[in-house]
Every structure is written in structure tokens, then in C-alpha cells.
Design a protein around this motif. Structure first.
Motif, PDB file in Angstrom:
ATOM      1  N   GLY A  65       0.701  -1.230  -0.095  1.00  7.19           N
ATOM      2  CA  GLY A  65       0.073  -0.107   0.126  1.00  7.19           C
ATOM      3  C   GLY A  65       0.807   1.320  -0.061  1.00  7.19           C
ATOM      4  O   GLY A  65       0.618   2.086  -0.694  1.00  7.19           O
ATOM      5  N   TRP A  66       1.930   1.485   0.725  1.00  2.00           N
ATOM      6  CA  TRP A  66       2.819   2.628   0.730  1.00  2.00           C
ATOM      7  C   TRP A  66       3.607   2.609  -0.655  1.00  2.00           C
ATOM      8  O   TRP A  66       3.846   3.773  -1.031  1.00  2.00           O
ATOM      9  CB  TRP A  66       3.926   2.295   1.602  1.00  2.00           C
ATOM     10  N   ALA A  67       3.807   1.524  -0.982  1.00  3.06           N
ATOM     11  CA  ALA A  67       4.565   1.458  -2.540  1.00  3.06           C
ATOM     12  C   ALA A  67       3.617   2.339  -3.515  1.00  3.06           C
ATOM     13  O   ALA A  67       3.987   3.043  -4.353  1.00  3.06           O
ATOM     14  CB  ALA A  67       4.938   0.115  -3.013  1.00  3.06           C
ATOM     15  N   ILE A  68       2.448   1.614  -3.448  1.00  6.68           N
ATOM     16  CA  ILE A  68       1.356   2.224  -4.395  1.00  6.68           C
ATOM     17  C   ILE A  68       1.151   3.853  -3.977  1.00  6.68           C
ATOM     18  O   ILE A  68       0.896   4.594  -5.104  1.00  6.68           O
ATOM     19  CB  ILE A  68       0.042   1.313  -4.425  1.00  6.68           C
ATOM     20  N   ALA A  69       1.046   4.110  -3.025  1.00  2.08           N
ATOM     21  CA  ALA A  69       0.922   5.607  -2.524  1.00  2.08           C
ATOM     22  C   ALA A  69       1.997   6.377  -2.949  1.00  2.08           C
ATOM     23  O   ALA A  69       1.692   7.324  -3.739  1.00  2.08           O
ATOM     24  CB  ALA A  69       0.663   5.487  -0.947  1.00  2.08           C
ATOM     25  N   GLY A  95      11.814  16.976  -9.264  1.00  2.00           N
ATOM     26  CA  GLY A  95      12.411  16.385  -8.284  1.00  2.00           C
ATOM     27  C   GLY A  95      11.683  15.519  -7.183  1.00  2.00           C
ATOM     28  O   GLY A  95      12.063  14.328  -6.825  1.00  2.00           O
ATOM     29  N   ILE A  96      10.685  15.825  -6.861  1.00  2.00           N
ATOM     30  CA  ILE A  96       9.735  14.976  -5.888  1.00  2.00           C
ATOM     31  C   ILE A  96       9.342  13.860  -6.691  1.00  2.00           C
ATOM     32  O   ILE A  96       9.267  12.804  -6.069  1.00  2.00           O
ATOM     33  CB  ILE A  96       8.509  16.106  -5.569  1.00  2.00           C
ATOM     34  N   ALA A  97       8.810  14.166  -7.990  1.00  2.00           N
ATOM     35  CA  ALA A  97       8.452  12.809  -8.615  1.00  2.00           C
ATOM     36  C   ALA A  97       9.488  11.767  -8.775  1.00  2.00           C
ATOM     37  O   ALA A  97       9.295  10.710  -8.478  1.00  2.00           O
ATOM     38  CB  ALA A  97       8.186  13.101 -10.014  1.00  2.00           C
ATOM     39  N   GLY A  98      10.775  12.337  -9.039  1.00  2.02           N
ATOM     40  CA  GLY A  98      11.999  11.105  -9.040  1.00  2.02           C
ATOM     41  C   GLY A  98      12.234  10.624  -7.598  1.00  2.02           C
ATOM     42  O   GLY A  98      12.376   9.388  -7.352  1.00  2.02           O
ATOM     43  N   ALA A  99      12.082  11.448  -6.472  1.00  2.60           N
ATOM     44  CA  ALA A  99      12.460  10.691  -5.400  1.00  2.60           C
ATOM     45  C   ALA A  99      11.305   9.970  -4.940  1.00  2.60           C
ATOM     46  O   ALA A  99      11.520   8.798  -4.274  1.00  2.60           O
ATOM     47  CB  ALA A  99      12.400  12.071  -4.228  1.00  2.60           C
ATOM     48  N   SER A 100       9.798  10.360  -5.216  1.00  2.39           N
ATOM     49  CA  SER A 100       8.705   9.293  -4.876  1.00  2.39           C
ATOM     50  C   SER A 100       8.833   7.933  -5.798  1.00  2.39           C
ATOM     51  O   SER A 100       8.500   7.116  -4.950  1.00  2.39           O
ATOM     52  CB  SER A 100       7.627  10.038  -5.194  1.00  2.39           C
ATOM     53  N   ALA A 101       9.318   8.313  -6.817  1.00  4.69           N
ATOM     54  CA  ALA A 101       9.219   6.844  -7.704  1.00  4.69           C
ATOM     55  C   ALA A 101      10.644   5.978  -7.197  1.00  4.69           C
ATOM     56  O   ALA A 101      10.165   4.992  -7.116  1.00  4.69           O
ATOM     57  CB  ALA A 101       9.676   7.016  -8.880  1.00  4.69           C
ATOM     58  N   GLY A 102      11.446   6.708  -6.834  1.00  2.02           N
ATOM     59  CA  GLY A 102      12.586   5.850  -6.060  1.00  2.02           C
ATOM     60  C   GLY A 102      12.341   5.165  -4.801  1.00  2.02           C
ATOM     61  O   GLY A 102      12.478   3.667  -4.436  1.00  2.02           O
ATOM     62  N   ILE A 103      11.569   5.933  -3.875  1.00  5.47           N
ATOM     63  CA  ILE A 103      10.842   5.256  -2.615  1.00  5.47           C
ATOM     64  C   ILE A 103      10.088   4.032  -3.133  1.00  5.47           C
ATOM     65  O   ILE A 103      10.014   3.001  -2.397  1.00  5.47           O
ATOM     66  CB  ILE A 103      10.298   6.288  -1.869  1.00  5.47           C
ATOM     67  N   ALA A 104       9.245   4.415  -4.141  1.00  3.20           N
ATOM     68  CA  ALA A 104       8.117   3.460  -4.415  1.00  3.20           C
ATOM     69  C   ALA A 104       8.779   2.263  -4.995  1.00  3.20           C
ATOM     70  O   ALA A 104       8.384   0.964  -4.576  1.00  3.20           O
ATOM     71  CB  ALA A 104       7.061   3.916  -5.498  1.00  3.20           C
ATOM     72  N   LYS A 105       9.827   2.143  -5.604  1.00  3.39           N
ATOM     73  CA  LYS A 105      10.753   1.054  -6.116  1.00  3.39           C
ATOM     74  C   LYS A 105      11.294   0.498  -4.929  1.00  3.39           C
ATOM     75  O   LYS A 105      11.228  -0.954  -4.948  1.00  3.39           O
ATOM     76  CB  LYS A 105      11.798   1.649  -7.024  1.00  3.39           C
ATOM     77  N   ILE A 106      11.815   0.994  -4.127  1.00  9.68           N
ATOM     78  CA  ILE A 106      12.514   0.436  -3.101  1.00  9.68           C
ATOM     79  C   ILE A 106      11.382  -0.339  -2.189  1.00  9.68           C
ATOM     80  O   ILE A 106      11.811  -1.624  -1.705  1.00  9.68           O
ATOM     81  CB  ILE A 106      13.192   1.307  -2.052  1.00  9.68           C
ATOM     82  N   LEU A 107      10.218   0.199  -1.908  1.00  9.49           N
ATOM     83  CA  LEU A 107       9.182  -0.474  -1.073  1.00  9.49           C
ATOM     84  C   LEU A 107       8.804  -1.755  -1.878  1.00  9.49           C
ATOM     85  O   LEU A 107       8.348  -2.657  -1.260  1.00  9.49           O
ATOM     86  CB  LEU A 107       8.240   0.626  -0.667  1.00  9.49           C
ATOM     87  N   PHE A 108       8.774  -1.732  -3.071  1.00  9.55           N
ATOM     88  CA  PHE A 108       8.183  -2.614  -3.542  1.00  9.55           C
ATOM     89  C   PHE A 108       9.061  -3.796  -3.897  1.00  9.55           C
ATOM     90  O   PHE A 108       8.547  -5.107  -3.557  1.00  9.55           O
ATOM     91  CB  PHE A 108       7.832  -2.247  -5.332  1.00  9.55           C
ATOM     92  N   VAL A 109      10.373  -3.614  -3.821  1.00 11.06           N
ATOM     93  CA  VAL A 109      11.422  -4.690  -3.857  1.00 11.06           C
ATOM     94  C   VAL A 109      11.337  -5.357  -2.509  1.00 11.06           C
ATOM     95  O   VAL A 109      11.510  -6.546  -2.353  1.00 11.06           O
ATOM     96  CB  VAL A 109      12.808  -4.067  -4.406  1.00 11.06           C
ATOM     97  N   ILE A 110      11.266  -4.538  -1.316  1.00  9.80           N
ATOM     98  CA  ILE A 110      11.166  -5.147   0.113  1.00  9.80           C
ATOM     99  C   ILE A 110       9.922  -5.866   0.152  1.00  9.80           C
ATOM    100  O   ILE A 110      10.031  -7.099   0.720  1.00  9.80           O
ATOM    101  CB  ILE A 110      11.202  -3.905   1.083  1.00  9.80           C
ATOM    102  N   PHE A 111       8.733  -5.329  -0.499  1.00 14.61           N
ATOM    103  CA  PHE A 111       7.607  -6.157  -0.344  1.00 14.61           C
ATOM    104  C   PHE A 111       7.772  -7.446  -1.037  1.00 14.61           C
ATOM    105  O   PHE A 111       7.145  -8.673  -0.662  1.00 14.61           O
ATOM    106  CB  PHE A 111       6.371  -5.401  -1.002  1.00 14.61           C
TER     107      PHE A 111
END
Length: 57
Positions: free
Chosen positions: A3-7, A22-38
Motif C-alpha cells: 500500500g505504501w509503494a502504491i501511495a 525532483g519530488i516525482a523522482g524521489a517518490s518513484a525511487g521510494i516506491a521502487k525500494i518499497l516494492f522490492v522489499i515487499f
């Protein structure tokens, strides 16, 4: 976790549409990391479940 990755993905898409690169790139990076952890946690949970003798979902 998923859910956090999708958010964060949605935040990245909205920021990209509004021109905040900048915000888009940072958010996309966080989403990728969370998805890999998931994915890693999901695989570990399925292996643990199979080792205990219960069939996978």
C-alpha cells in the motif's frame, strides 16, 4: 508495505504531471525500494509457509 509503494507511486505520478521533477523522482525511487522489499518479504513468507508443510496460496 504494498500500500505504501502504491501511495508513493501515485504521488510520483501526480508530481510528474504537475511538473515537480525532483519530488516525482524521489517518490518513484521510494516506491521502487518499497516494492522490492515487499517482494522479498513475500517470497520469504511463501518459503516459510512451504517449509512448515502448508501449501502455497
Amino acid at each position: 508495505m504494498l500500500g505504501w509503494a502504491i501511495a508513493f507511486l501515485v504521488i510520483a505520478l501526480v508530481a510528474a504531471l504537475l511538473g515537480f521533477g525532483g519530488i516525482a523522482g524521489a517518490s518513484a525511487g521510494i516506491a521502487k525500494i518499497l516494492f522490492v522489499i515487499f517482494l522479498i518479504l513475500f517470497v520469504v513468507a511463501m518459503v516459510a509457509r512451504a517449509v512448515r508443510g502448508k501449501p502455497p496460496l
